[in-house]
Structure formats: structure tokens, C-alpha cells
Design a protein around this motif. Sequence first.
Motif, short mmCIF file in Angstrom:
data_model
loop_
_atom_site.label_atom_id
_atom_site.label_comp_id
_atom_site.label_asym_id
_atom_site.label_seq_id
_atom_site.Cartn_x
_atom_site.Cartn_y
_atom_site.Cartn_z
N ARG A 145 78.42 29.94 0.26
CA ARG A 145 78.82 28.65 0.87
C ARG A 145 80.01 28.84 1.81
O ARG A 145 80.12 28.19 2.86
N THR A 146 80.92 29.76 1.45
CA THR A 146 82.09 30.04 2.27
C THR A 146 81.68 30.75 3.56
O THR A 146 82.20 30.45 4.63
N VAL A 147 80.73 31.70 3.45
CA VAL A 147 80.23 32.40 4.65
C VAL A 147 79.57 31.40 5.60
O VAL A 147 79.75 31.46 6.82
N GLN A 148 78.84 30.46 5.02
CA GLN A 148 78.20 29.41 5.84
C GLN A 148 79.25 28.62 6.61
O GLN A 148 79.10 28.34 7.81
N TYR A 149 80.33 28.28 5.93
CA TYR A 149 81.42 27.55 6.60
C TYR A 149 82.08 28.42 7.68
O TYR A 149 82.33 27.96 8.80
N ALA A 169 89.87 35.96 9.92
CA ALA A 169 89.25 34.70 9.46
C ALA A 169 88.66 34.88 8.06
O ALA A 169 88.75 33.98 7.22
N THR A 170 88.09 36.05 7.80
CA THR A 170 87.52 36.34 6.48
C THR A 170 88.62 36.37 5.42
O THR A 170 88.44 35.83 4.32
N ALA A 171 89.76 36.98 5.75
CA ALA A 171 90.89 37.01 4.81
C ALA A 171 91.34 35.60 4.46
O ALA A 171 91.62 35.28 3.30
N VAL A 172 91.41 34.73 5.47
CA VAL A 172 91.82 33.34 5.25
C VAL A 172 90.79 32.62 4.37
O VAL A 172 91.16 31.84 3.48
N MET A 173 89.49 32.87 4.59
CA MET A 173 88.45 32.25 3.76
C MET A 173 88.58 32.68 2.30
O MET A 173 88.28 31.90 1.38
N MET A 174 89.02 33.91 2.06
CA MET A 174 89.22 34.37 0.68
C MET A 174 90.31 33.53 0.00
O MET A 174 90.16 33.12 -1.16
N LEU A 175 91.38 33.27 0.73
CA LEU A 175 92.46 32.44 0.17
C LEU A 175 91.97 31.01 -0.03
O LEU A 175 92.35 30.35 -1.01
N LEU A 176 91.14 30.55 0.88
CA LEU A 176 90.63 29.17 0.81
C LEU A 176 89.78 28.97 -0.45
O LEU A 176 89.98 28.00 -1.19
N GLU A 177 88.85 29.89 -0.70
CA GLU A 177 87.96 29.66 -1.84
C GLU A 177 88.64 29.94 -3.18
O GLU A 177 88.13 29.53 -4.23
N ARG A 178 89.81 30.58 -3.15
CA ARG A 178 90.58 30.78 -4.38
C ARG A 178 91.51 29.59 -4.66
O ARG A 178 92.21 29.57 -5.68
N MET A 213 78.13 42.72 5.32
CA MET A 213 78.64 41.87 4.24
C MET A 213 78.46 40.39 4.60
O MET A 213 78.01 39.58 3.77
N LEU A 214 78.78 40.03 5.83
CA LEU A 214 78.61 38.63 6.26
C LEU A 214 77.13 38.25 6.27
O LEU A 214 76.76 37.15 5.83
N MET A 215 76.27 39.15 6.77
CA MET A 215 74.83 38.85 6.81
C MET A 215 74.24 38.72 5.40
O MET A 215 73.28 37.98 5.19
N LYS A 216 74.84 39.42 4.45
CA LYS A 216 74.35 39.37 3.07
C LYS A 216 75.14 38.34 2.25
O LYS A 216 75.38 38.53 1.05
N GLN A 217 75.54 37.28 2.92
CA GLN A 217 76.17 36.14 2.26
C GLN A 217 77.42 36.50 1.47
O GLN A 217 77.66 36.01 0.37
N GLY A 218 78.23 37.41 2.08
CA GLY A 218 79.54 37.72 1.50
C GLY A 218 79.54 38.86 0.51
O GLY A 218 80.57 39.16 -0.10
N SER A 219 78.38 39.53 0.34
CA SER A 219 78.27 40.57 -0.68
C SER A 219 77.78 41.88 -0.09
O SER A 219 76.94 41.91 0.81
N LEU A 220 78.32 43.00 -0.59
CA LEU A 220 77.83 44.32 -0.21
C LEU A 220 78.14 45.32 -1.32
O LEU A 220 79.26 45.31 -1.86
#
Length: 395
Positions: free
Chosen positions: A294-298, A70-79, A278-285
Motif C-alpha cells: 500500500r505504501t509503494v502504491q502511494y 523518498a523511499t526512506a521517508v515512506m519507511m518513516l511514514l508507515e512506522r 524492490m519497488l516493482m515487487k511491492q516493496g519486497s526483495l
Amino acid sequence: MLEPNLTNQLKKTLRASIGSREIAGANFMVIKDGNEVFYHEDGWADLESGRPVARDSIFRLYSMTKPVTATAVMMLLERGDIDLFDPVSHYIPGFKNQQVERNGGLVPVSREVNIQDLLNMTSGLVYGGTDKAGQHTEALFQELGSRLYGENPMGTMEFANRLGQGPLSFEPGSYWQYGTSADVLGAIVEAVSGMRYGEFLKKEIFEPLEMKDTGFWLPEEKRARLAKTYQDDGEGGLKLYAESHLGISHQLDRNPAFESGGAGLASTIDDAAKFTTMLMKQGSLNGHQLLQPRTVQYLTSPSLTAWQQKGFDTWHTLSGHTYGNLMRILNDTGKAGIIGGKGEYGWDGWLGAYFCNSPQDGLTILFMIQKKDAGTMAITRKLRNIVFSSLQAAQ
């Protein structure tokens, strides 16, 4: 760190589970506000040889692979590479002209399966069963298994194409049922990125997060760290389980043609913790921003409609939960059979790998076991109840 009486309770509860041969061994970790506050290992990675579970033991994740997909798909989505309403047939031709079972016969679907359907398990793709869709999937998995070690193994894209050529169990979007949707998403990532799914994950997720022991197979130097899988022996004990299930080579000793976005990854508890943090830190590590906040929230928000939720409500041990983007989400703490935090999310695997992130509590729980048909076990719930019950209720 956790208080001594709490750590003693956790250790005692886990030891009782191992002592009663409910499980062979486990890793358990608690992270609070980004810091590890408890880690414990107990029992055996290999009962026969007496090899204990270690912090670097490698576990087959099975369905705990799905949140990574699901995270991989979100990366494609926000790009801007995909739209969630894109028909799956746009990427996988086998999904053109699909049919759905109705009154024992097959009729054309009222609309095509789209990417959002796959993320929410509302696609009509199922894991098995007695209907035509289930029979088609079952036969496909059998063929996948029979070709696993042969000259012509089935690849990720062939599996997705063949899956799409079969009937759906229900109209896309009309219901929720757990199934093979994440495997199709892995193939979509391949189609969009132009690289093998495992290569995409390595480049985009595992290398930036320094998840050095996570992947679809193990090179020879890592295989001695792989935990053995056990099953009930019917006499109150445990016996070895070593069959290859859902097209995954049980020994993980070869680079697979089929990289299962729904079940294929293996990992350590430390690697899994990097992903959950990474997810808890809003997509960053560690200076790497994999996803925007915003993408992590979705990604971690409920997605089911009222009528789709009726399908999810049949999963009685997940009362009080809903679903979205390949994860459970706790939305009614009073109805749940666990003590937990509203908005907590996560998933588990067939052999018992488990995680939950509770943003309102700043809490992550990770549990690694290898037991056939485990999913979320009683011992998993007991351990997390001990931890959650010790927290002050979030306001």
C-alpha cells in the motif's frame, strides 16, 4: 530474452551514440517480470586510459538519489514516526518564521512548509535563479563547495537549517518547481532516526537489498571502478569534467559531511536494479519487506493538484507526465514525447543515470552514463522507445 533483431537494434543505436561522441560509454539493462532480459555495455568509463565500461562500473547518480530518499521517508511514514503535514520546522529549526518573496519584497508565509511539500517539490525551495530565494540557495551551494575540502565542511543538518533561513520562491503548496527539497528530507530522516542519513540508508535499504556498491563515497578499493564524467568540447567531441557540483566531491574519495538526499549517491547498474525491482515487487526483495504494498502504491502515485501541475508543465520534455514523491509519473501516453506505459514512474540524474518502472508492462529500464547536463538524453529516449514499441499494448 529479447528477440535478436531487437537486441541488435539496441546495440546499434547505442554504438551510434558512442561513435558520434554524444556519450563516452554506457550500461543498459531491461528487466521484464522480475527477470533480466537484456544487458549491454559499450564504450569507455575512462577515454584517456582506454578503460571500458564494465558491469561493475560505478556511476554518480545525482538526482536518481531522490527516489531512494523518498523511499526512506515512506519507511518513516508507515512506522508512524512522521506525519506528512508535520511542519519542517518541527525537525529543522531554521524553517521557523519563513518568508516568501512577493512584489520584490519579503512577507511571512501563509503557512509553513511541510513534509508533503518537500516530497512533491511544492515547497518554494529552488536550485537557483535570479529571485531572492534562488540567490540565497546559490550562495549557500557556493559556501558548501568552498568548505568541501577544508577543516570545517558543512554538514547535512547545517545545510538544511541554513536553507530554511532563506526566503521561499513561492508560497508552500501553491506551485511546483524543481529544487533542494530532497536534501532537506535527508536531514529530516537524520533528525527522526538519530543517525546520519548515509547510515540510515545503509542499514534500512542498502544492506537488506545487498546493494554493496551504493553509498555517498567510495573506499579506496572501489575508486578504480568509478566512471569518468565527460562534457561536450564544443567541437563535436568530449572532454573531461571533474568539478565538484552541488556539494558533491567529484572523486567520491572521502566520507562527506554533507550527505545529499537530492544528489549524493553513487551506484552500479546491478545495485540500482535491486532498488527498482524492490519497488516493482511491492516493496519486497529476497525475503526483505522494506515497504508495504500500500505504501509503494502511494509512493508511485501522482500527487500534484491542478495548479501545482502548471509548474511541472513547463518541463516540455516531460509532456504527458505528472509528479509525486520525487518522481515523474506518466499519466497521458498520447501527450508524451516517448512510447511508454500509463503509470510508469522513475527519475534521472544530472549526469544521465536513468530508470523507469512500468508496472502495467512488468518492465524496468536502467541506463547509466556520465555526461555533464545529461538528464534524460535523446539516446535514453531512443533506447526506451525501441523496447516499449516491441511490447504488446497493455489492456
